[in-house]
Design an enzyme around this catalytic site. Structure first.
Site, PDB file in Angstrom:
ATOM      1  CB  THR A   1      -1.293   0.077   1.267  1.00  0.00           C
ATOM      2  OG1 THR A   1      -1.623   1.177   1.387  1.00  0.00           O
ATOM      3  CG2 THR A   1      -0.456  -0.059   2.366  1.00  0.00           C
TER       4      THR A   1
ATOM      5  CG  HIS B   1       4.668 -11.688  16.502  1.00  0.00           C
ATOM      6  ND1 HIS B   1       5.361 -12.974  17.031  1.00  0.00           N
ATOM      7  CD2 HIS B   1       5.662 -10.651  16.889  1.00  0.00           C
ATOM      8  CE1 HIS B   1       6.593 -12.819  17.599  1.00  0.00           C
ATOM      9  NE2 HIS B   1       6.848 -11.432  17.496  1.00  0.00           N
TER      10      HIS B   1
END
Lengths: 324, 420, 339
Positions: free
Chosen positions: B341, B393
């Site tokens: 992005t 994560h």
């Protein structure tokens, strides 16, 4: 400030308001010379005089009626019911007169009716009741039930300052068992706002009064098994803090409704309906209630123990719900 | 104006009365409050006074008849005027109608909550809960295909959420379908605000973003990259590119090419999670977020690792153009394994983007600005940009993310690929 | 207050005004369907409210009941407000929330009674105690019927007022009937006034149809109260010349009692007395009647055209802070226009 008990905190709150505002006064049975059956108003007669600490005859209805008259005139009376059980004698004055003045003719009744409720002290049927729902069922009243020393002081002050009649149920079991250091200065706890006494992710326990402490006990045990309870203390029973209640349900998706009051017509039923209506699609398990059974409060210790909700009840139901 | 004469309610529980005697005849003049007729009820017999002055122009209920309270028994007209035609009178005892004294409860205002979509037949027979069913509906999951770990094989919240995080179905925004709005307490109050229903695209973006936050463990790391080399290359070749390809040379192909290379080096950043499995994708399909007037869409440059710089540039600009003209095909937005992005074009320095499920990372490119930096203990003016990587994560540890970014940074700072 | 000519004329005015308004309500508007619900009048008992209340000062207070319209008028509630109240209009004192004389306004020193009659007895004690606390010289007049004296609150209230020496005048309208129950079925005592002794307060029997006697008895009780002498109980004996309410056919009352008491009509008695003493002339009486008719006509005409309250107002006024969710939440379900 040194640590004070739940009872002392209420005394402090009333005392501070009486110092601050000369329209505040106390009336009830044995509140003056004797300092109150539980010594809650001890010292007040000496400090504030007979006019503002009024020893009344045994006339709950007239005590409340007279308080209403004074409140209509702009005073801020605090009417004591020696045991909350006796509030029934004033039911008519509270629900038909005090509660409806503003609606019917725009007249405010800024009074407080307070008394010790709840069991666990071997008091039997007339010294252990939880009569709150009769008043929650009455539009025009506000009903509060603090569970901690801090909330007790903050809420009595807020109740005294409120422009509408507030019924304040203090839990007698907590009177001398809780002790806390309180902050200095002038502070209140807002009426109408619940409080998260313990944040958790797995099961919400929504409760009030002495039961808050049972829920926290249960939470400590359950945490060892990786079940995290969120304990929501209602603090105010009318008006309910719907936003905070629903937020908790939306977070954990599992709910236990806990109160010492009897089951039928108790607050748990009202909460269950609200949750089912407004958070149905957030429920990952049935709404569970833990309450006293539908009987008067019995006297003999083994009977009263059976009657009152226990920490083990909360642990058991929470485990069941977590596994659902 | 003619005045109706009605059968009054003489007592709270009274619902009907018998007209026993008319004291005036039709055509006779009548004065207000003058006795007009007599009635009899369960509680009392009474003389009833006229409610207005005029002429008794009509008698609708005769002596001896019993009618419900509030029934019009007669009409008083102004002198000289004719009465209006009489509607049928209600004499018979009808099943109790609400009395005039009591307000009739209004019907609820038109239902402002749209009907929730009926659940798929398969999911109904599967044991779950309102919450699970709602998530299934929103995420287009068929509960019949899920294993339940709850009581009695029930599908729990955990079950469906872990299923979603491993799903390989379209990264595209979920199909547009009517979804129930939030509870009445979410609804904004009229008065000082304007309530506008969401477009289909906005709804699906909203749901996708929220779901992504629920599913991934979002962590962000920021690297500062010296893009001076690329800036120079771009300006040197801009004219040539325009002449050869007929389009503007932008920065995006540089980033896509380098990211593709880095993803080959660190395949875990190009993977996705399915339950407790890691799914390593063979293809490197890089989505590029395009901001449109009406929303946000992420067209995908397929097999970016196999394309040349030019190939990537062409693919990217073609996708952007089609996006703007609303001409994207479904395969244009499906199959992405990584997303870039670029809010830098709007001035943003760095951000914390939301991962595009079921991917495990997203790269955010900040604005390229000239800044003084220290090189070999001297200050130089360089074109710098912050690159932000948000990663999941659950799968990618900080060290891995940082290695990936380090490699990316190096490739960008030392760009030496041919453009043509 | 002195019982001079002006006071007497005022008393006559208020008694006649009460009679005219109540007649209009009970015999006209109610039967025309313009008033719904319960209608209770105090025909024949007008002297009790007027003779006592006429002598109050501005900061005094009254706790009236449903047959004390004269007291409402004396305190400043207008005929138009009364008609609007009865017809459930927005301009009524309770804005449509309450019916007939169930209304009040602390600014005019009028406490609104509840239907649980005798609830106001301890409330009056509390008002009196407040005057004492504030060291004000004011009094509160508390009105109730024979029926109310059987309730627990009546006794609790008198007891509390007496032990606290509250400046209250408890005024009983003993019109002999509590709905259909005559006095001898309500109590074993012959005079309610004897109950005063039980609470160590003066208990005085008064001819309730003699406005002047009512005035004098109240005057004495007010003097005692203002001096700090505590409450008094005045039993004003009278007769209920109507049914309990407008839909009661009163068949349980022997008809000869009505004839007997008609002769003792309080308005007639005062008027006759004033005429005899030449404090008024026949012409004055006619003018007064015409004035009252005109005032009442005007009031009815205005009130009849007053608007009804908006249905959404049902949910307003429960609490001082209407941010309280409970009543408003209900509105959102049914009234899209409620904010």
């Amino acid at each position: 400030m040194a640590a004070v008990t739940y009872l002392e905190a209420i005394r402090q709150g009333i005392w501070e308001e009486m110092e601050r505002d000369s329209s505040v006064f106390v009336l009830g049975e044995d509140v003056g010379i004797y300092g109150g059956a539980f010594k809650l108003t001890e010292g007040m007669l000496e400090r504030f005089g007979e006019d503002r600490v009024v020893d009344t005859p045994i006339s709950e209805s007239a005590i409340v009626g007279a308080a209403i008259g004074a409140a209509l005139m702009g005073m801020r009376p605090i009417a004591e019911m020696q045991f909350a059980d006796f509030i029934s004698c004033a039911f008519d004055q509270i629900t038909n007169f005090a509660a409806k003045c503003r609606y019917r003719w725009g007249a405010g009744v800024p009074m407080v009716i307070r008394g010790p409720s709840g069991g666990g002290i071997h008091g039997g049927p007339y010294h252990s009741q939880n009569p709150e729902m009769h008043y929650v069922h009455t539009p025009g009243l506000k009903v509060v039930a603090p569970s901690t020393v801090y909330d007790a002081k903050g809420l009595i002050k807020a109740a005294i300052r409120d422009e509408d009649p507030v019924v304040y149920f203090e839990h007698k079991f907590l009177y001398r068992r809780l002790k806390e250091e309180l902050p200095d200065g002038d502070w209140t706890v807002p009426i109408g706002k619940a409080d998260i006494k313990r944040a958790g992710s797995d099961v919400s326990v929504i409760t009030y009064g002495a039961m808050v402490h049972l829920a926290l006990e249960a939470a400590a045990t359950l945490a060892n098994d990786g079940i995290e309870l969120e304990v929501v203390d209602l603090r105010t029973l009318l008006p309910l803090d719907k936003e905070r209640i629903l937020d908790s349900v939306k977070k954990t998706n599992k709910v236990i409704l806990l109160h010492e009051d009897v089951r039928t017509g108790g607050m748990a039923g009202e909460l269950a309906a609200i949750i089912a209506e407004e958070a149905f699609e957030y429920l990952d398990g049935p709404i569970m209630r833990i309450t006293a059974p539908d009987t008067p409060v019995p006297y003999s210790p083994p009977l009263e123990e059976f009657f009152l909700p226990k920490t083990s009840d909360i642990i058991r139901v929470a485990r069941q719900l977590a596994a659902y | 104006m003619p005045s109706n004469v009605i059968m009054p309610q003489m007592g709270e529980s009274i619902f009907e009365g018998t007209l026993t005697k008319w004291l005036k005849k039709v055509g006779e003049p009548v004065k207000r409050d003058e006795p007009l007729f007599e009635i009899s009820t369960d509680k009392v017999d009474s003389e009833i006074p006229a409610p207005a002055s005029g002429v008794l122009s009509e008698i609708r209920v005769n002596e001896g008849e019993t009618v419900q309270i509030n029934t019009v028994v007669g009409v008083i007209s102004e002198e000289g005027t004719a009465a209006s035609p009489a509607p049928a009178k209600a004499i018979i005892k009808e099943p109790s109608k609400p009395q005039a004294a009591q307000p009739v409860p209004e019907q609820p205002a038109e239902e402002s909550e749209p009907e929730p979509e009926p659940l798929a037949a398969a999911s109904r027979s599967v044991r779950s809960s309102p919450l699970v069913k709602r998530i299934a509906r929103e995420e287009d999951v068929d509960l019949a295909h899920l294993e339940g770990t709850g009581l009695g094989g029930r599908i729990t919240k955990k079950d469906i959420l872990s299923h979603l995080s491993g799903r390989q179905s379209a990264e595209a925004p979920p199909p547009d379908s009517a979804r129930p709005q939030g509870s009445s307490s979410d609804r904004s109050l009229a008065g000082s605000s304007e309530v506008v229903p969401m477009t289909a695209m906005r709804k699906s973006i909203a749901e996708h973003m929220l779901a992504s936050r629920r599913i991934s463990a979002h962590v962000t790391t920021v690297f500062e990259v010296d893009l001076t080399r690329i800036v120079n290359i771009k300006s040197q070749h801009a004219q040539e590119f325009l002449e050869r390809e007929g389009g503007k040379l932008s920065y995006m192909p540089f980033f896509i090419k380098t990211v593709a290379g880095a993803l080959k080096e660190f395949p875990v950043v190009n993977a996705s999670i399915s339950g407790t499995d890691i799914v390593y994708k063979k293809d490197v399909n890089i989505g590029v977020a395009v901001a449109l007037d009406w929303g946000l869409i992420v067209p995908v440059v397929k097999n970016a690792d196999e394309k040349s710089f030019l190939g990537i540039a062409k693919a990217a600009s073609s996708l952007a153009e089609r996006a703007r003209q609303k001409k994207l095909a479904p395969e244009d937005v499906q199959g992405g394994t990584f997303t870039i992005t670029n809010p830098g074009v709007f001035g943003s320095l760095f951000g914390s983007p939301i991962i595009n499920q079921p991917q495990v990372a997203i790269l955010c490119i900040g604005a390229i600005t000239k800044r003084p930096v220290v090189i070999n203990d001297a200050i130089a003016i360089r074109s710098m940009a912050y690159l932000t990587l948000t990663f999941d994560h659950r799968l990618i540890d900080g060290a891995v993310a940082d290695h990936f970014m380090s490699s990316l940074k190096k490739k960008l700072e030392q760009w030496d690929e041919p453009l043509f | 207050m002195e019982l001079n000519q002006q006071t007497l004329l005022d008393m006559l005015y208020y008694m006649k005004l009460t009679r005219e308004i109540e007649t209009r309500i009970e015999r006209k508007l109610y039967r025309q369907g313009k008033i719904v619900g319960g209608v209770y009048v105090g025909r024949g008992q007008e002297a009790i409210a007027v003779g006592s209340c006429i002598q109050l000062e501005k900061d005094d207070c009254i706790c009236p009941s449903h047959r004390d319209m004269g007291a409402f008028l004396i305190r400043g509630i207008t005929p138009r407000e009364i008609f609007a109240q009865y017809m459930g209009r927005k301009t009524g004192v309770s804005k449509g929330k309450e019916a007939n004389l169930h209304m009040g306004d602390m600014r005019r020193g009028v406490v609104a009674f509840v239907s649980m009659l005798a609830d106001t007895i301890p409330v009056a004690a509390g008002i009196g105690m407040t005057y004492k606390m504030r060291k004000q010289n004011n009094v509160v007049l508390c009105y109730f019927g024979d029926g109310a004296t059987s309730r627990g609150d009546w006794h609790e209230g008198l007891n509390l007022a007496s032990v606290q020496k509250a400046p209250v005048v408890y005024i009983c309208n003993n019109n002999y009937y509590a709905y259909s129950t005559p006095l001898e079925k309500q109590m074993a005592v012959k005079d309610i006034a004897v109950r005063g002794a039980a609470y160590a307060m003066p208990g005085i029997v008064v001819d309730g149809n003699d406005a002047i006697e009512v005035f004098k008895a109240t005057q004495e009780a007010i003097r005692l109260a203002r001096q700090g002498g505590g409450p008094s109980l005045l039993e004003c004996k009278t007769f209920r010349m109507t049914g309990h309410s407008a839909h009661d056919d009163v068949k349980y009352v022997p008809q000869e009692l009505f004839a007997e008491w008609e002769k003792k009509d309080p308005i007639l008695r005062l008027e006759t007395s004033l005429l005899q003493q030449k404090m008024v002339s026949e012409d004055d009486v006619k003018k007064l009647a015409a004035r009252i008719t005109r005032e009442v006509d005007e009031a009815v005409a205005i009130a009849e055209n007053d608007p009804f309250p908006d249905p959404a107002e049902t949910l307003e006024g429960v609490y001082a802070d209407q941010n309280v969710e409970a009543p408003l939440a209900f509105a959102k379900l049914f009234f899209s226009q409620v904010r």
